[in-house]
Design an enzyme around this catalytic site. Sequence first.
Site, PDB file in Angstrom:
ATOM      1  N   SER A 247      -2.792  -7.846   2.234  1.00  0.00           N
ATOM      2  CA  SER A 247      -1.906  -8.843   1.615  1.00  0.00           C
ATOM      3  C   SER A 247      -1.362  -8.253   0.332  1.00  0.00           C
ATOM      4  O   SER A 247      -2.082  -7.568  -0.390  1.00  0.00           O
ATOM      5  CB  SER A 247      -2.661 -10.132   1.260  1.00  0.00           C
ATOM      6  OG  SER A 247      -1.816 -11.014   0.535  1.00  0.00           O
TER       7      SER A 247
ATOM      8  N   LEU B  94      -0.772  -7.896  17.720  1.00  0.00           N
ATOM      9  CA  LEU B  94      -1.238  -6.517  17.849  1.00  0.00           C
ATOM     10  C   LEU B  94      -2.242  -6.410  18.988  1.00  0.00           C
ATOM     11  O   LEU B  94      -3.180  -7.190  19.069  1.00  0.00           O
ATOM     12  CB  LEU B  94      -1.902  -6.096  16.526  1.00  0.00           C
ATOM     13  CG  LEU B  94      -2.603  -4.740  16.523  1.00  0.00           C
ATOM     14  CD1 LEU B  94      -1.600  -3.602  16.631  1.00  0.00           C
ATOM     15  CD2 LEU B  94      -3.427  -4.577  15.252  1.00  0.00           C
TER      16      LEU B  94
ATOM     17  N   TYR C  82       0.419 -17.269  -2.709  1.00  0.00           N
ATOM     18  CA  TYR C  82      -0.800 -16.467  -2.600  1.00  0.00           C
ATOM     19  C   TYR C  82      -2.030 -17.376  -2.558  1.00  0.00           C
ATOM     20  O   TYR C  82      -2.842 -17.318  -1.632  1.00  0.00           O
ATOM     21  CB  TYR C  82      -0.866 -15.519  -3.793  1.00  0.00           C
ATOM     22  CG  TYR C  82      -1.981 -14.494  -3.738  1.00  0.00           C
ATOM     23  CD1 TYR C  82      -1.988 -13.483  -2.780  1.00  0.00           C
ATOM     24  CD2 TYR C  82      -3.022 -14.522  -4.668  1.00  0.00           C
ATOM     25  CE1 TYR C  82      -2.998 -12.523  -2.749  1.00  0.00           C
ATOM     26  CE2 TYR C  82      -4.033 -13.569  -4.646  1.00  0.00           C
ATOM     27  CZ  TYR C  82      -4.019 -12.571  -3.679  1.00  0.00           C
ATOM     28  OH  TYR C  82      -5.028 -11.629  -3.656  1.00  0.00           O
TER      29      TYR C  82
ATOM     30  N   ARG D   6       0.817  -5.276 -12.844  1.00  0.00           N
ATOM     31  CA  ARG D   6      -0.528  -5.739 -13.196  1.00  0.00           C
ATOM     32  C   ARG D   6      -0.929  -5.158 -14.548  1.00  0.00           C
ATOM     33  O   ARG D   6      -0.439  -4.125 -14.991  1.00  0.00           O
ATOM     34  CB  ARG D   6      -1.520  -5.355 -12.125  1.00  0.00           C
ATOM     35  CG  ARG D   6      -1.001  -5.730 -10.771  1.00  0.00           C
ATOM     36  CD  ARG D   6      -2.086  -5.978  -9.837  1.00  0.00           C
ATOM     37  NE  ARG D   6      -2.431  -7.383  -9.868  1.00  0.00           N
ATOM     38  CZ  ARG D   6      -3.353  -7.926  -9.105  1.00  0.00           C
ATOM     39  NH1 ARG D   6      -4.036  -7.185  -8.290  1.00  0.00           N
ATOM     40  NH2 ARG D   6      -3.598  -9.202  -9.163  1.00  0.00           N
TER      41      ARG D   6
ATOM     42  N   LEU E 280      -8.247  -6.987   4.602  1.00  0.00           N
ATOM     43  CA  LEU E 280      -7.829  -6.976   3.190  1.00  0.00           C
ATOM     44  C   LEU E 280      -6.324  -7.143   3.018  1.00  0.00           C
ATOM     45  O   LEU E 280      -5.847  -7.361   1.902  1.00  0.00           O
ATOM     46  CB  LEU E 280      -8.212  -5.632   2.525  1.00  0.00           C
ATOM     47  CG  LEU E 280      -9.635  -5.414   2.054  1.00  0.00           C
ATOM     48  CD1 LEU E 280     -10.605  -5.306   3.219  1.00  0.00           C
ATOM     49  CD2 LEU E 280      -9.744  -4.149   1.212  1.00  0.00           C
TER      50      LEU E 280
ATOM     51  N   THR F 153       1.442 -13.163   6.126  1.00  0.00           N
ATOM     52  CA  THR F 153       0.328 -12.215   6.250  1.00  0.00           C
ATOM     53  C   THR F 153      -1.002 -12.955   6.264  1.00  0.00           C
ATOM     54  O   THR F 153      -1.875 -12.690   7.088  1.00  0.00           O
ATOM     55  CB  THR F 153       0.336 -11.220   5.074  1.00  0.00           C
ATOM     56  OG1 THR F 153       1.594 -10.569   5.051  1.00  0.00           O
ATOM     57  CG2 THR F 153      -0.771 -10.184   5.179  1.00  0.00           C
TER      58      THR F 153
ATOM     59  N   ASN G 223      -4.150 -13.490  13.783  1.00  0.00           N
ATOM     60  CA  ASN G 223      -4.163 -12.345  14.711  1.00  0.00           C
ATOM     61  C   ASN G 223      -5.462 -11.543  14.594  1.00  0.00           C
ATOM     62  O   ASN G 223      -6.028 -11.116  15.590  1.00  0.00           O
ATOM     63  CB  ASN G 223      -2.962 -11.425  14.455  1.00  0.00           C
ATOM     64  CG  ASN G 223      -1.662 -12.065  14.915  1.00  0.00           C
ATOM     65  OD1 ASN G 223      -1.660 -12.907  15.812  1.00  0.00           O
ATOM     66  ND2 ASN G 223      -0.551 -11.680  14.296  1.00  0.00           N
TER      67      ASN G 223
ATOM     68  N   GLY H  28       0.847  -1.206   0.000  1.00  0.00           N
ATOM     69  CA  GLY H  28       0.000   0.000   0.000  1.00  0.00           C
ATOM     70  C   GLY H  28       0.875   1.246   0.000  1.00  0.00           C
ATOM     71  O   GLY H  28       2.100   1.155   0.014  1.00  0.00           O
TER      72      GLY H  28
HETATM   73  N1  UDP Z   1      -0.518  -9.319 -18.581  1.00  0.00           N
HETATM   74  C1  UDP Z   1      -0.076  -8.898 -19.841  1.00  0.00           C
HETATM   75  N2  UDP Z   1       0.786  -7.858 -19.905  1.00  0.00           N
HETATM   76  C2  UDP Z   1       1.207  -7.176 -18.799  1.00  0.00           C
HETATM   77  C3  UDP Z   1       0.759  -7.598 -17.530  1.00  0.00           C
HETATM   78  C4  UDP Z   1      -0.106  -8.682 -17.454  1.00  0.00           C
HETATM   79  O1  UDP Z   1      -0.455  -9.477 -20.880  1.00  0.00           O
HETATM   80  O2  UDP Z   1       1.995  -6.218 -18.960  1.00  0.00           O
HETATM   81  C5  UDP Z   1      -1.485 -10.445 -18.518  1.00  0.00           C
HETATM   82  C6  UDP Z   1      -1.104 -11.541 -17.528  1.00  0.00           C
HETATM   83  O3  UDP Z   1      -0.258 -12.492 -18.155  1.00  0.00           O
HETATM   84  C7  UDP Z   1      -2.473 -12.109 -17.174  1.00  0.00           C
HETATM   85  C8  UDP Z   1      -3.408 -10.904 -17.262  1.00  0.00           C
HETATM   86  O4  UDP Z   1      -2.719  -9.937 -18.044  1.00  0.00           O
HETATM   87  O5  UDP Z   1      -2.885 -13.050 -18.142  1.00  0.00           O
HETATM   88  C9  UDP Z   1      -3.761 -10.318 -15.903  1.00  0.00           C
HETATM   89  O6  UDP Z   1      -2.583 -10.116 -15.196  1.00  0.00           O
HETATM   90  P1  UDP Z   1      -2.496  -9.421 -13.786  1.00  0.00           P
HETATM   91  O7  UDP Z   1      -1.068  -9.511 -13.336  1.00  0.00           O
HETATM   92  O8  UDP Z   1      -3.090  -8.069 -13.833  1.00  0.00           O
HETATM   93  O9  UDP Z   1      -3.435 -10.274 -12.817  1.00  0.00           O
HETATM   94  P2  UDP Z   1      -3.752 -11.843 -12.637  1.00  0.00           P
HETATM   95  O10 UDP Z   1      -5.171 -11.957 -13.053  1.00  0.00           O
HETATM   96  O11 UDP Z   1      -2.859 -12.663 -13.528  1.00  0.00           O
HETATM   97  O12 UDP Z   1      -3.504 -12.102 -11.215  1.00  0.00           O
END
Ligand code: UDP
Length: 309
Positions: A76, A62, A146, A187, A74, A93, A100, A37
């Site tokens: 993580s 805590l 995860y 992402r 939330l 976490t 916790n 964050g």
């Molecule tokens: N992805 C992509 N280009 C990028 C980043 C991600 O094509 O620059 C693809 C990634 O391989 C996945 C999808 O977009 O298939 C969503 O990826 P993200 O990491 O956002 O989240 P996920 O749903 O995989 O946890």
Amino acid sequence: MENILVTGGGGFIGSHLCDFLLEKGNSVICIDNFGSGSSKNIEHLKGNEKFSLIEHDISENLKLDQKIDKIYHLASRASPIAFKKYPIDIMMTNSLGTFNLLEISRKNNAPILFTSTSEVYGEPEEHPQKETYNGNVNCNGPRSCYDESKRFAEALFFSFNRQYGTEIRIVRLFNTYGPRMRSDDGRVIPNFANQALKNEPITVYGDGSQTRSFCFVTDTVKGLYKMMESGKSGPINLGNPVERTILETAKLVKKLTSSDSEIIFKSLPKDDPTRRKPDITKAKEELDWNPEIDFEEGLEKTIDYFKQF
Ligand code: UDP
């Protein structure tokens, strides 16, 4: 007015949730260690007397001296880049941290909501994914820190419910996007938006035929609130059921930014799910929840946010 604890309140979704709960007249205590964050996400709340921040890693014990009425848990790290860099932190976490928080819930007799994830379905063999589907997770792959720790946390929630009668709520969040997403955690939406805004190549992994369903953050936050107030344990999926390919998404971002970027293809990360789309029948029926913001509108707001950097 209630005293509400939000873990991960400095994060992307958490900070929008803090805004929402404060607007409803509650007091909010945000716990965050700013691992993923950012203090910038809650900077605008610093003068608000109903808002307080505890900078703390929830995997460490805590003690709180005030009465808590409700807990939204939330916290993580949640991005595939973090899975590579901080796998142990993520597992702690979601395991010790969740324990916790459940203890705080038990002491305060406070309902506790957990943001689980569509990742509990892994590489799904059932499409769209219903809450009754038990998933297909690789328990030692790069996403396992995860996926498995979120699965463990769901089990721990239900164990507290069975053993102590703890009032639990579990939601499974599918891909969520919007302002305050981190620019640098790899992402897809921030990557595409930033690349397009800078006229740099837009990086599609694989051939871009994999799908995701993207929910705008304000819709997600309303769903979290409705879930908390519903008294239901869940799990309930929260996500936008409109499914798109990643290549289609790249083209739309390029169009909305009027960008000259070229779309290039890079290798697909291991265990990247091929398809993902929530079945939200349960959320519609049990929470009267339905996402309202369409993808173009949400993307425009998100792109505007990234323009400031
Ligand atoms: N992805 C992509 N280009 C990028 C980043 C991600 O094509 O620059 C693809 C990634 O391989 C996945 C999808 O977009 O298939 C969503 O990826 P993200 O990491 O956002 O989240 P996920 O749903 O995989 O946890």
